[in-house]
Every structure is written in C-alpha cells, then in structure tokens.
Design a protein around this motif. Structure first.
Motif, PDB file in Angstrom:
ATOM      1  N   ALA A   1       0.821  -1.204   0.000  1.00  0.00           N
ATOM      2  CA  ALA A   1       0.000   0.000   0.000  1.00  0.00           C
ATOM      3  C   ALA A   1       0.858   1.257   0.000  1.00  0.00           C
ATOM      4  CB  ALA A   1      -0.926  -0.004   1.217  1.00  0.00           C
ATOM      5  N   SER A   2       2.004   1.200   0.699  1.00  0.00           N
ATOM      6  CA  SER A   2       2.896   2.361   0.746  1.00  0.00           C
ATOM      7  C   SER A   2       3.452   2.685  -0.640  1.00  0.00           C
ATOM      8  CB  SER A   2       4.052   2.096   1.714  1.00  0.00           C
ATOM      9  OG  SER A   2       3.564   1.906   3.022  1.00  0.00           O
ATOM     10  N   LYS A   3       3.735   1.660  -1.421  1.00  0.00           N
ATOM     11  CA  LYS A   3       4.184   1.884  -2.797  1.00  0.00           C
ATOM     12  C   LYS A   3       3.087   2.583  -3.602  1.00  0.00           C
ATOM     13  CE  LYS A   3       7.314  -2.104  -2.853  1.00  0.00           C
ATOM     14  NZ  LYS A   3       7.578  -3.458  -3.425  1.00  0.00           N
ATOM     15  N   ALA A   4       1.837   2.188  -3.343  1.00  0.00           N
ATOM     16  CA  ALA A   4       0.710   2.814  -4.045  1.00  0.00           C
ATOM     17  C   ALA A   4       0.577   4.292  -3.660  1.00  0.00           C
ATOM     18  CB  ALA A   4      -0.589   2.071  -3.737  1.00  0.00           C
TER      19      ALA A   4
ATOM     20  N   GLU B   1       0.891   9.887  -5.807  1.00  0.00           N
ATOM     21  CA  GLU B   1       1.478  11.232  -5.827  1.00  0.00           C
ATOM     22  C   GLU B   1       2.273  11.469  -7.112  1.00  0.00           C
ATOM     23  OE1 GLU B   1       3.890  14.086  -2.794  1.00  0.00           O
ATOM     24  OE2 GLU B   1       4.800  12.145  -3.227  1.00  0.00           O
ATOM     25  N   ARG B   2       3.041  10.476  -7.527  1.00  0.00           N
ATOM     26  CA  ARG B   2       3.847  10.629  -8.753  1.00  0.00           C
ATOM     27  C   ARG B   2       2.965  10.867  -9.968  1.00  0.00           C
ATOM     28  NH1 ARG B   2       5.238   8.617 -13.290  1.00  0.00           N
ATOM     29  NH2 ARG B   2       3.795   6.866 -13.084  1.00  0.00           N
ATOM     30  N   ILE B   3       1.882  10.115 -10.069  1.00  0.00           N
ATOM     31  CA  ILE B   3       0.979  10.252 -11.215  1.00  0.00           C
ATOM     32  C   ILE B   3       0.321  11.631 -11.225  1.00  0.00           C
ATOM     33  CG2 ILE B   3      -1.242   9.451 -12.137  1.00  0.00           C
ATOM     34  CD1 ILE B   3      -0.318   6.599 -11.466  1.00  0.00           C
ATOM     35  N   GLY B   4      -0.098  12.114 -10.050  1.00  0.00           N
ATOM     36  CA  GLY B   4      -0.694  13.450  -9.986  1.00  0.00           C
ATOM     37  C   GLY B   4       0.233  14.511 -10.524  1.00  0.00           C
ATOM     38  N   LYS B   5       1.500  14.436 -10.160  1.00  0.00           N
ATOM     39  CA  LYS B   5       2.489  15.406 -10.631  1.00  0.00           C
ATOM     40  C   LYS B   5       2.804  15.205 -12.111  1.00  0.00           C
ATOM     41  CE  LYS B   5       4.805  16.023  -6.160  1.00  0.00           C
ATOM     42  NZ  LYS B   5       6.053  15.791  -5.391  1.00  0.00           N
ATOM     43  N   ALA B   6       2.971  13.964 -12.521  1.00  0.00           N
ATOM     44  CA  ALA B   6       3.382  13.675 -13.892  1.00  0.00           C
ATOM     45  C   ALA B   6       2.348  14.117 -14.920  1.00  0.00           C
ATOM     46  CB  ALA B   6       3.660  12.178 -14.045  1.00  0.00           C
ATOM     47  N   TYR B   7       1.085  14.043 -14.571  1.00  0.00           N
ATOM     48  CA  TYR B   7       0.022  14.385 -15.514  1.00  0.00           C
ATOM     49  C   TYR B   7      -0.462  15.834 -15.361  1.00  0.00           C
ATOM     50  CZ  TYR B   7      -0.640   9.579 -17.169  1.00  0.00           C
ATOM     51  OH  TYR B   7      -0.483   8.345 -17.762  1.00  0.00           O
TER      52      TYR B   7
ATOM     53  N   ASP C   1      -6.429   4.738 -14.857  1.00  0.00           N
ATOM     54  CA  ASP C   1      -6.047   3.427 -15.413  1.00  0.00           C
ATOM     55  C   ASP C   1      -4.631   3.051 -14.977  1.00  0.00           C
ATOM     56  OD1 ASP C   1      -8.475   3.238 -16.652  1.00  0.00           O
ATOM     57  OD2 ASP C   1      -7.736   3.716 -18.666  1.00  0.00           O
ATOM     58  N   GLU C   2      -3.738   4.038 -14.980  1.00  0.00           N
ATOM     59  CA  GLU C   2      -2.344   3.758 -14.647  1.00  0.00           C
ATOM     60  C   GLU C   2      -2.172   3.366 -13.185  1.00  0.00           C
ATOM     61  OE1 GLU C   2       2.036   5.941 -14.963  1.00  0.00           O
ATOM     62  OE2 GLU C   2       0.424   6.542 -16.321  1.00  0.00           O
ATOM     63  N   ILE C   3      -2.876   4.031 -12.296  1.00  0.00           N
ATOM     64  CA  ILE C   3      -2.720   3.677 -10.889  1.00  0.00           C
ATOM     65  C   ILE C   3      -3.344   2.322 -10.601  1.00  0.00           C
ATOM     66  CG2 ILE C   3      -4.784   4.907 -10.056  1.00  0.00           C
ATOM     67  CD1 ILE C   3      -1.431   4.325  -8.212  1.00  0.00           C
TER      68      ILE C   3
ATOM     69  N   ALA D   1      -3.522  -0.231 -12.677  1.00  0.00           N
ATOM     70  CA  ALA D   1      -2.576  -1.219 -13.198  1.00  0.00           C
ATOM     71  C   ALA D   1      -1.385  -1.371 -12.253  1.00  0.00           C
ATOM     72  CB  ALA D   1      -2.108  -0.804 -14.588  1.00  0.00           C
ATOM     73  N   PHE D   2      -0.900  -0.268 -11.712  1.00  0.00           N
ATOM     74  CA  PHE D   2       0.240  -0.319 -10.786  1.00  0.00           C
ATOM     75  C   PHE D   2      -0.119  -1.085  -9.521  1.00  0.00           C
ATOM     76  CE2 PHE D   2       2.586   1.213  -7.133  1.00  0.00           C
ATOM     77  CZ  PHE D   2       3.900   1.177  -7.572  1.00  0.00           C
ATOM     78  N   ILE D   3      -1.275  -0.791  -8.938  1.00  0.00           N
ATOM     79  CA  ILE D   3      -1.671  -1.443  -7.688  1.00  0.00           C
ATOM     80  C   ILE D   3      -1.825  -2.946  -7.891  1.00  0.00           C
ATOM     81  CG2 ILE D   3      -3.565  -1.669  -6.026  1.00  0.00           C
ATOM     82  CD1 ILE D   3      -3.899   1.405  -6.243  1.00  0.00           C
ATOM     83  N   ARG D   4      -2.459  -3.326  -8.981  1.00  0.00           N
ATOM     84  CA  ARG D   4      -2.674  -4.749  -9.215  1.00  0.00           C
ATOM     85  C   ARG D   4      -1.353  -5.470  -9.505  1.00  0.00           C
ATOM     86  NH1 ARG D   4      -7.907  -5.986  -9.110  1.00  0.00           N
ATOM     87  NH2 ARG D   4      -9.457  -4.361  -9.538  1.00  0.00           N
ATOM     88  N   ALA D   5      -0.459  -4.829 -10.261  1.00  0.00           N
ATOM     89  CA  ALA D   5       0.839  -5.440 -10.554  1.00  0.00           C
ATOM     90  C   ALA D   5       1.690  -5.547  -9.297  1.00  0.00           C
ATOM     91  CB  ALA D   5       1.566  -4.627 -11.620  1.00  0.00           C
ATOM     92  N   THR D   6       1.683  -4.526  -8.469  1.00  0.00           N
ATOM     93  CA  THR D   6       2.447  -4.537  -7.224  1.00  0.00           C
ATOM     94  C   THR D   6       1.939  -5.617  -6.282  1.00  0.00           C
ATOM     95  OG1 THR D   6       2.943  -2.179  -7.415  1.00  0.00           O
ATOM     96  CG2 THR D   6       3.108  -3.150  -5.222  1.00  0.00           C
ATOM     97  N   ALA D   7       0.605  -5.753  -6.198  1.00  0.00           N
ATOM     98  CA  ALA D   7       0.033  -6.791  -5.347  1.00  0.00           C
ATOM     99  C   ALA D   7       0.468  -8.182  -5.807  1.00  0.00           C
ATOM    100  CB  ALA D   7      -1.486  -6.682  -5.360  1.00  0.00           C
TER     101      ALA D   7
END
Length: 399
Positions: A226-229, A234-240, A282-284, A286-292
């Motif tokens: 969850a911490s990675k998420a 935050e990274r996605i908010g800034k990047a977009y 969509d990106e977040i 995908a990230f959460i599911r891949a990290t899990a």
C-alpha cells in the motif's frame, strides 16, 4: 454554535454540532417569514414568495457541514449569503418575480458518510435515495446517514427530486480554495466549470506473521504494498499535471510484533481533461494490481465510489454572475472549480453557476481557512445581483 478548540469547525454531517447549526438555520428563516421544509435526506429548504409562485424558485444553496479539521467558510459562507439575500429582499421591500429558495444541502463534504454532495446528487437523480440513506460512517460502520438523520430529527417528509421539488436556477458562493484570485488581486471569480474527479476505495490483503522471526524474502506485507501505491498516486498526480492524493488509510493488526496483513486506503484524482483523468486512473489501477501480484498480496476490493466528469456551467447563469460583477464594478476572472460542490449536481438539471471569493493563502479544510469580511461582502453582492438578473429574465419569459 459549537466549534473546534483550534478555532475551526468539526461539524460532521448529522452529528450533534450539525443539529445545532440546522436548528439555528431553521430559526433564522422562520423569523424571516419563509416557508420552511426538510426533505427525506435532511436538506433544509427556506422559500420566500415571489409575485409568481407557479414557477420554480431560484435557488441559493451550499452546506453547513464540515470535514474533521474544517474551517468556518467552506460551505457556511454560501448558506449565510443565501440568508443575507433573503434579509436584503425583506428589509428593502423588494418582491422578486420568482420565489427565492435558500438551501442547506445535507452532507456536501462526505467526510463522515461518503460520497460527497450526497443530497444534491439524490435531488438531481444521480444517486438513489435508498443507496444514500444506507451509506455508513467511516468511523463506525454500524451507523448510517439515514439512522443519524432520524436521531437528530432531520429525516423530513419532503420529496428529494428535481421533478417534484424543482428550481429555476441555482447559484452558490464559495471560497476559492486556491490562490488564483489572491495572487491576481481580483475581487471575485466567475466560475464557469470544473475539473473531473475520481474517488476510490482499495483493500489489500497479505499474511500476518511475527516481525522478529519472518525472513524478509518470505513476507507478504500489505502495508509495504500500500505504501508503494501511496507514492505512485502522488507521482501520477504530478506527472500528468493533475491532482492525486491518498487520504483514508487503515492497517491491521496494530502492534509491534506482527506484519500488517490488512490495509484499506482511499485515494482521489482530479484533472480538467477527461481523457487525461482516465489515463491517470487506469495507470494507478494497473500499478496497484501489478504490485500486489509481485508482493503476493490479494486485491480484496477496488471500488470507484465517486466519479464526476469535467463540466461546464450553464452559459445563461454564468452570464448573470458576470453581469453582476461588472454592474458593481468588481474586478474578476473566469475560473474552473478544482473540487466538488452541490452546484455540480444541480447543473445536471437547472441553469447553475458559482461565485468564488478569495481566501487567504488558498487554504481550506483547515482551521486556518479565512476570507475577509470585505471579500465575503463583495461575493454576496455578486450573488444577489446574479439572482436579480436571472429573476428579470424569468419575468420577461413568463410575465
């Protein structure tokens, strides 16, 4: 009315402090001779008669509930302004063509009972009444907003529907919750639309084992996943070039000696472009599911609890606000709203527009929230002017 020890507000929807504020509002509007009603989701309606009471009222609405660490302006400014509009009309002896309704919408914040803007969403048929009344307290899942409305005496009899309880238009004033007006030295903002928003609830499940004896390579730590998420949101908010935040966050078990196996968290994302917002969400996911998967965790649930697309307010209503600003000689600019308000739901079914007033350092949802008496007065004058301008338009059409 009760406030917090830090000088702000803790007036969560349907708590005891909310009842105090509601009772005060009821006394104020009754003293003005208004028709007073409460609907089935607890929203309070105060209506002053016009010359033609066969047409729907012009609404001025906002909310009196706050978040857990709220300020005194987010929401109450809109309701107080509505009351001032009624007082000016009564004291001046001016009778509008259409009736005027001031509304205290229930549970705009959604801080205790998600989702936000609940009652206006039901009124505009974007959310069912039964679903709304069954929504549970984030701190106590045994309590629903329906049961709490009953407890504080605000489960009213009036229908919650724009079809049976219509408005001709809806105007709302709010602090900007940003620094655009303050930095530009402008008196007021004419709000002509808003960005899209998404709220999500996520539950991750791992395996709890002894922290002192379990090898690092064999751990299924839900808190780490969850911490990675949290960082990725935050990274996605800034990047977009948008906004993204993890807010609610709970882990279990809570002790020194066990690896966390259960984590529930919530996050929100915002962007003015619908396609970009879709890409962010969509990106977040995908990230959460891949990290899990990589961490041996289960995504127990992944739920979208609130979605709102980028939108534009009604041109006619926006023009009324702009006319009022110009007529009073106030400096202004057109802005979009960065967050949700009850007006975004009334906008589905009636002409709607908003007024923003500057707030110090753009701070909101904080005891430090502040708007000067002068800025509040300027904003209120613009709301009154917009209401009267729209009333003149209704007179031309129906009179």
């Amino acid at each position: 009315m009760a406030g917090a020890k830090d000088g702000g507000l803790r007036r969560l929807s349907c708590d005891d402090n909310d009842k105090i504020a509601r009772d005060w509002f009821a006394d104020e509007v009754k003293a003005l001779g208004c028709k007073y009603e409460v609907d089935k989701i607890g929203s309070q309606w105060a209506t002053m008669e016009g010359e033609n009471n066969d047409i729907p009222p012009i609404g001025v609405g906002s909310h009196l509930d706050s978040v857990q660490s709220g300020g005194k302006f987010d929401g109450p400014l809109g309701v107080f302004t509505g009351l001032e509009v009624l007082k000016v009309l009564k004291e001046s002896g001016k009778k509008t063509y259409a009736p005027i309704s001031v509304i205290n919408w229930t549970n705009e914040e959604g801080a205790r009972f998600p989702p936000g803007c609940m009652s206006s969403a039901v009124w505009s048929h974007q959310l069912s009444l039964d679903y709304a009344l069954s929504c549970t307290d984030t701190a106590d899942r045994t309590r629903t907003i329906g049961s709490e409305l009953q407890r504080i005496g605000y489960a009213g009899p009036k229908d919650v529907s724009y079809k049976t309880n219509p408005l001709s238009a809806h105007f709302e004033i709010h602090i900007e919750q940003g620094t655009r007006l303050e930095e530009a030295g402008l008196d007021v903002g004419v709000v002509d639309g808003g960005q899209g928003m998404r709220w999500y609830d996520v539950s991750l499940r791992g395996v709890t084992r002894h922290t002192d004896t379990t090898a690092m390579a064999g751990r299924q730590d839900a808190l780490v996943g969850a911490s990675k998420a949290v960082l990725e949101v935050e990274r996605i908010g800034k990047a977009y070039g948008g906004m993204a935040t993890v807010s609610l966050f709970k882990s279990a078990p809570q002790n020194f000696c066990n690896i966390p196996a259960e984590v529930d968290f919530s996050f929100s994302m915002q962007h003015p472009d619908a396609a970009v917002l879709a890409a962010m969400t969509d990106e977040i996911e995908a990230f959460i599911r891949a990290t899990a998967k990589q961490s041996g965790l289960e995504v127990k649930s992944y739920e979208n609890v609130w979605t709102f697309e980028p939108f534009k307010f009604h041109d006619e209503a926006v023009q009324c606000v702009e006319h009022a600003a110009k007529e009073n000689g106030f400096s202004y600019k057109k802005l979009i709203s960065h967050t949700g308000h009850d007006s975004i739901y009334t906008n589905f079914v009636v002409p709607t527009a908003m007024v923003f007033t500057p707030c110090k350092d753009g701070i909101s949802h904080s005891p430090l929230e502040y708007a000067s008496p002068k800025d509040c007065s300027v904003g209120a004058q613009v709301v009154l002017g917009a209401v009267l301008k729209y009333d003149d338009m209704l007179r031309e059409r129906h009179g």
